[in-house]
Write an enzyme that holds these catalytic residues in place. Structure first.
Site, PDB file in Angstrom:
ATOM      1  N   ASP A 127      38.662  26.459  -1.205  1.00 20.10           N
ATOM      2  CA  ASP A 127      40.047  26.307  -1.623  1.00 20.10           C
ATOM      3  C   ASP A 127      40.258  24.874  -2.115  1.00 20.10           C
ATOM      4  OD1 ASP A 127      43.043  25.840  -1.356  1.00 20.10           O
ATOM      5  OD2 ASP A 127      42.923  27.936  -0.762  1.00 20.10           O
TER       6      ASP A 127
ATOM      7  N   HIS B 153      42.643  38.523  -2.340  1.00 19.89           N
ATOM      8  CA  HIS B 153      41.635  37.599  -1.840  1.00 19.89           C
ATOM      9  C   HIS B 153      41.858  37.377  -0.352  1.00 19.89           C
ATOM     10  CE1 HIS B 153      45.099  35.102  -2.925  1.00 19.89           C
ATOM     11  NE2 HIS B 153      44.656  34.201  -2.060  1.00 19.89           N
TER      12      HIS B 153
END
Length: 116
Positions: A30, A100
């Site tokens: 991320d 996701h």
């Protein structure tokens, strides 16, 4: 979907730090991690959210748990523990309309507020 950032990452149009990939998923770090380990498991096939999963896609998506275990092993958090989170819809914090899952760990998460 041509304007989906996760589709572009999965197709190699946008480079992102990869942790793992196979024929069905790509796993990236991320860009704005909420803890020491914060990876995203992204299906290569565009599915907007859990609400859009078809019957044909459930078998592939079921394998996401195996991918999560592999990622936890790669990141060294399998033994200490990790969170596996899926946000569905804006009220849950889904900011990218491509299904996701988040793998979070690498530190004590109990009591830590994680806003996604």
């Amino acid at each position: 979907m041509s304007d989906c950032i996760f589709c572009k990452i999965a197709n190699g149009e946008i480079q992102s730090p990869k942790v793992y990939e196979d024929e069905n998923f790509i796993v990236i770090r991320d860009l704005h991690p909420l803890c020491k380990v914060h990876d995203l498991i992204i299906p290569r096939r565009h599915i907007a959210s859990i609400n859009d999963v078809s019957k044909d896609e459930t078998a592939v998506l079921a394998s996401i748990f195996e991918v999560a275990k592999k990622v936890a092993g790669i990141e060294g958090i399998a033994e200490s523990g990790f969170r596996f989170v899926v946000n569905t819809g804006k009220d849950a914090g889904q900011t990218v309309q491509h299904f996701h899952a988040h793998v979070l760990g690498g530190e004590m998460l109990v009591g830590k507020k994680l806003e996604m």
